[in-house]
Scaffold this motif. Structure first.
Motif, PDB file in Angstrom:
ATOM      1  N   GLY A  38       7.444 -12.617  13.027  1.00  0.00           N
ATOM      2  CA  GLY A  38       6.231 -11.868  13.309  1.00  0.00           C
ATOM      3  C   GLY A  38       5.788 -10.992  12.163  1.00  0.00           C
ATOM      4  N   ALA A  39       5.918 -11.503  10.938  1.00  0.00           N
ATOM      5  CA  ALA A  39       5.538 -10.718   9.763  1.00  0.00           C
ATOM      6  C   ALA A  39       4.490 -11.474   8.952  1.00  0.00           C
ATOM      7  CB  ALA A  39       6.761 -10.443   8.894  1.00  0.00           C
ATOM      8  N   SER A  40       3.522 -10.731   8.441  1.00  0.00           N
ATOM      9  CA  SER A  40       2.484 -11.293   7.590  1.00  0.00           C
ATOM     10  C   SER A  40       2.202 -10.296   6.478  1.00  0.00           C
ATOM     11  CB  SER A  40       1.214 -11.543   8.407  1.00  0.00           C
ATOM     12  OG  SER A  40       0.181 -12.033   7.580  1.00  0.00           O
ATOM     13  N   ALA A  41       2.113 -10.790   5.241  1.00  0.00           N
ATOM     14  CA  ALA A  41       1.938  -9.889   4.101  1.00  0.00           C
ATOM     15  C   ALA A  41       0.824 -10.364   3.187  1.00  0.00           C
ATOM     16  CB  ALA A  41       3.240  -9.802   3.305  1.00  0.00           C
ATOM     17  N   LEU A  42       0.260  -9.417   2.472  1.00  0.00           N
ATOM     18  CA  LEU A  42      -0.714  -9.692   1.423  1.00  0.00           C
ATOM     19  C   LEU A  42      -0.482  -8.678   0.318  1.00  0.00           C
ATOM     20  CD1 LEU A  42      -3.258 -11.088   0.279  1.00  0.00           C
ATOM     21  CD2 LEU A  42      -4.624  -9.464   1.605  1.00  0.00           C
ATOM     22  N   VAL A  43      -0.248  -9.162  -0.884  1.00  0.00           N
ATOM     23  CA  VAL A  43      -0.122  -8.297  -2.053  1.00  0.00           C
ATOM     24  C   VAL A  43      -1.119  -8.772  -3.094  1.00  0.00           C
ATOM     25  CG1 VAL A  43       2.322  -7.790  -1.643  1.00  0.00           C
ATOM     26  CG2 VAL A  43       1.695  -9.676  -3.138  1.00  0.00           C
ATOM     27  N   GLY A  44      -1.555  -7.852  -3.939  1.00  0.00           N
ATOM     28  CA  GLY A  44      -2.509  -8.283  -4.936  1.00  0.00           C
ATOM     29  C   GLY A  44      -2.938  -7.199  -5.891  1.00  0.00           C
ATOM     30  N   ALA A  45      -3.969  -7.546  -6.662  1.00  0.00           N
ATOM     31  CA  ALA A  45      -4.490  -6.663  -7.696  1.00  0.00           C
ATOM     32  C   ALA A  45      -6.013  -6.756  -7.703  1.00  0.00           C
ATOM     33  CB  ALA A  45      -3.933  -7.071  -9.054  1.00  0.00           C
ATOM     34  N   ILE A  46      -6.642  -5.620  -7.978  1.00  0.00           N
ATOM     35  CA  ILE A  46      -8.099  -5.531  -8.033  1.00  0.00           C
ATOM     36  C   ILE A  46      -8.485  -4.844  -9.339  1.00  0.00           C
ATOM     37  CG2 ILE A  46     -10.153  -4.522  -6.970  1.00  0.00           C
ATOM     38  CD1 ILE A  46      -8.553  -4.432  -4.317  1.00  0.00           C
ATOM     39  N   PRO A  47      -9.244  -5.515 -10.200  1.00  0.00           N
ATOM     40  CA  PRO A  47      -9.728  -4.830 -11.407  1.00  0.00           C
ATOM     41  C   PRO A  47     -10.878  -3.890 -11.028  1.00  0.00           C
ATOM     42  CG  PRO A  47     -10.532  -7.087 -11.371  1.00  0.00           C
ATOM     43  CD  PRO A  47      -9.668  -6.909 -10.161  1.00  0.00           C
ATOM     44  N   THR A  48     -10.873  -2.689 -11.599  1.00  0.00           N
ATOM     45  CA  THR A  48     -11.918  -1.719 -11.273  1.00  0.00           C
ATOM     46  C   THR A  48     -12.593  -1.213 -12.542  1.00  0.00           C
ATOM     47  OG1 THR A  48     -10.496   0.232 -11.365  1.00  0.00           O
ATOM     48  CG2 THR A  48     -10.593  -0.955  -9.266  1.00  0.00           C
ATOM     49  N   ARG A  49     -13.765  -0.688 -12.356  1.00  0.00           N
ATOM     50  CA  ARG A  49     -14.553  -0.182 -13.473  1.00  0.00           C
ATOM     51  C   ARG A  49     -13.952   1.098 -14.056  1.00  0.00           C
ATOM     52  NH1 ARG A  49     -20.039  -0.053 -11.433  1.00  0.00           N
ATOM     53  NH2 ARG A  49     -19.166   1.542 -10.110  1.00  0.00           N
ATOM     54  N   VAL A  63       2.457  -8.261  14.836  1.00  0.00           N
ATOM     55  CA  VAL A  63       1.026  -8.465  15.034  1.00  0.00           C
ATOM     56  C   VAL A  63       0.804  -9.969  14.917  1.00  0.00           C
ATOM     57  CG1 VAL A  63      -1.283  -7.992  14.137  1.00  0.00           C
ATOM     58  CG2 VAL A  63       0.486  -6.225  14.002  1.00  0.00           C
ATOM     59  N   PRO A  64       0.096 -10.592  15.847  1.00  0.00           N
ATOM     60  CA  PRO A  64      -0.170 -12.027  15.691  1.00  0.00           C
ATOM     61  C   PRO A  64      -0.800 -12.305  14.322  1.00  0.00           C
ATOM     62  CG  PRO A  64      -0.869 -11.280  17.863  1.00  0.00           C
ATOM     63  CD  PRO A  64      -0.504 -10.052  17.075  1.00  0.00           C
ATOM     64  N   VAL A  65      -0.383 -13.383  13.698  1.00  0.00           N
ATOM     65  CA  VAL A  65      -0.805 -13.678  12.322  1.00  0.00           C
ATOM     66  C   VAL A  65      -2.323 -13.674  12.148  1.00  0.00           C
ATOM     67  CG1 VAL A  65      -0.748 -15.407  10.479  1.00  0.00           C
ATOM     68  CG2 VAL A  65       1.348 -14.833  11.721  1.00  0.00           C
ATOM     69  N   PRO A  66      -3.107 -14.315  13.016  1.00  0.00           N
ATOM     70  CA  PRO A  66      -4.567 -14.261  12.806  1.00  0.00           C
ATOM     71  C   PRO A  66      -5.112 -12.826  12.798  1.00  0.00           C
ATOM     72  CG  PRO A  66      -4.020 -15.987  14.370  1.00  0.00           C
ATOM     73  CD  PRO A  66      -2.760 -15.185  14.143  1.00  0.00           C
ATOM     74  N   GLU A  67      -4.621 -11.980  13.695  1.00  0.00           N
ATOM     75  CA  GLU A  67      -5.061 -10.583  13.732  1.00  0.00           C
ATOM     76  C   GLU A  67      -4.565  -9.821  12.509  1.00  0.00           C
ATOM     77  OE1 GLU A  67      -6.793  -6.990  14.661  1.00  0.00           O
ATOM     78  OE2 GLU A  67      -7.257  -9.020  15.312  1.00  0.00           O
ATOM     79  N   ALA A  68      -3.337 -10.092  12.081  1.00  0.00           N
ATOM     80  CA  ALA A  68      -2.810  -9.432  10.883  1.00  0.00           C
ATOM     81  C   ALA A  68      -3.681  -9.761   9.665  1.00  0.00           C
ATOM     82  CB  ALA A  68      -1.361  -9.860  10.640  1.00  0.00           C
ATOM     83  N   ARG A  69      -4.067 -11.016   9.543  1.00  0.00           N
ATOM     84  CA  ARG A  69      -4.912 -11.410   8.408  1.00  0.00           C
ATOM     85  C   ARG A  69      -6.279 -10.739   8.475  1.00  0.00           C
ATOM     86  NH1 ARG A  69      -3.104 -17.771   8.182  1.00  0.00           N
ATOM     87  NH2 ARG A  69      -1.072 -17.358   7.237  1.00  0.00           N
ATOM     88  N   ARG A  70      -6.846 -10.619   9.676  1.00  0.00           N
ATOM     89  CA  ARG A  70      -8.142  -9.917   9.816  1.00  0.00           C
ATOM     90  C   ARG A  70      -7.998  -8.461   9.378  1.00  0.00           C
ATOM     91  NH1 ARG A  70      -8.749 -13.474  14.127  1.00  0.00           N
ATOM     92  NH2 ARG A  70      -7.647 -12.133  15.586  1.00  0.00           N
ATOM     93  N   ARG A  71      -6.920  -7.818   9.791  1.00  0.00           N
ATOM     94  CA  ARG A  71      -6.675  -6.418   9.401  1.00  0.00           C
ATOM     95  C   ARG A  71      -6.491  -6.291   7.893  1.00  0.00           C
ATOM     96  NH1 ARG A  71      -2.407  -4.092  13.910  1.00  0.00           N
ATOM     97  NH2 ARG A  71      -3.661  -4.592  15.750  1.00  0.00           N
ATOM     98  N   GLN A  72      -5.721  -7.195   7.318  1.00  0.00           N
ATOM     99  CA  GLN A  72      -5.506  -7.167   5.864  1.00  0.00           C
ATOM    100  C   GLN A  72      -6.829  -7.313   5.120  1.00  0.00           C
ATOM    101  OE1 GLN A  72      -2.776 -10.424   5.472  1.00  0.00           O
ATOM    102  NE2 GLN A  72      -1.109  -9.312   6.470  1.00  0.00           N
ATOM    103  N   ASP A  73      -7.638  -8.265   5.552  1.00  0.00           N
ATOM    104  CA  ASP A  73      -8.918  -8.495   4.885  1.00  0.00           C
ATOM    105  C   ASP A  73      -9.839  -7.285   5.013  1.00  0.00           C
ATOM    106  OD1 ASP A  73      -7.886 -10.960   4.248  1.00  0.00           O
ATOM    107  OD2 ASP A  73      -9.272 -12.107   5.517  1.00  0.00           O
ATOM    108  N   ARG A  74      -9.859  -6.641   6.180  1.00  0.00           N
ATOM    109  CA  ARG A  74     -10.690  -5.437   6.346  1.00  0.00           C
ATOM    110  C   ARG A  74     -10.217  -4.320   5.418  1.00  0.00           C
ATOM    111  NH1 ARG A  74     -10.387  -6.470  12.063  1.00  0.00           N
ATOM    112  NH2 ARG A  74      -8.888  -4.783  12.232  1.00  0.00           N
ATOM    113  N   PHE A  75      -8.917  -4.152   5.287  1.00  0.00           N
ATOM    114  CA  PHE A  75      -8.369  -3.121   4.406  1.00  0.00           C
ATOM    115  C   PHE A  75      -8.751  -3.400   2.954  1.00  0.00           C
ATOM    116  CE2 PHE A  75      -5.030  -1.559   1.591  1.00  0.00           C
ATOM    117  CZ  PHE A  75      -5.029  -0.211   1.913  1.00  0.00           C
ATOM    118  N   VAL A  76      -8.577  -4.645   2.517  1.00  0.00           N
ATOM    119  CA  VAL A  76      -8.903  -4.988   1.130  1.00  0.00           C
ATOM    120  C   VAL A  76     -10.410  -4.881   0.897  1.00  0.00           C
ATOM    121  CG1 VAL A  76      -8.820  -6.791  -0.633  1.00  0.00           C
ATOM    122  CG2 VAL A  76      -6.835  -6.376   0.823  1.00  0.00           C
TER     123      VAL A  76
END
Length: 113
Positions: A38-49, A63-76
């Motif tokens: 029941g684990a889902s992760a997203l790591v990454g990098a964002i270039p900024t001005r 957290v169910p994986v589809p919901e976890a991904r929606r939350r991750q995407d909203r945060f990013v």
């Protein structure tokens, strides 16, 4: 970050994520899912001005994986809007990896047979 796939551009699990206008091409990242735990992760990098490259890591548990991904995407998405993100200076090379491979030699300093 140079070896990570770019969201909305490269093939892989981020191909169809973070690809809305103003998002595609702005996040280099890696996903990870361990469904039976029941684990889902997203790591990454964002270039900024104004802040250089900003790195992030998100781990959702129980957290169910589809919901976890929606939350991750909203945060990013919120990070992208808050940080004055820039697109990666990057051109996708659609050739297979074997076609892009280069041969190089490295001197080891060893002497003798």
């Amino acid at each position: 970050a140079d070896v990570l796939p770019v969201a909305g551009i490269d093939d892989g699990t981020l191909r169809n994520r973070l690809n809305a206008p103003g998002e595609a091409g702005r996040v280099a990242g890696k996903t990870g899912t361990y469904g039976s735990y029941g684990a889902s992760a997203l790591v990454g990098a964002i270039p900024t001005r104004d802040r250089g490259t900003v790195y992030f890591a998100i781990l959702d548990h129980d957290v169910p994986v589809p919901e976890a991904r929606r939350r991750q995407d909203r945060f990013v998405h919120a990070l992208l809007m808050q940080l004055h993100s820039l697109p990666w200076k990057y051109q996708r090379d659609a050739r297979p990896a074997v076609a892009r491979a280069e041969v190089s030699t490295v001197a080891t300093g060893a002497v003798g047979p």
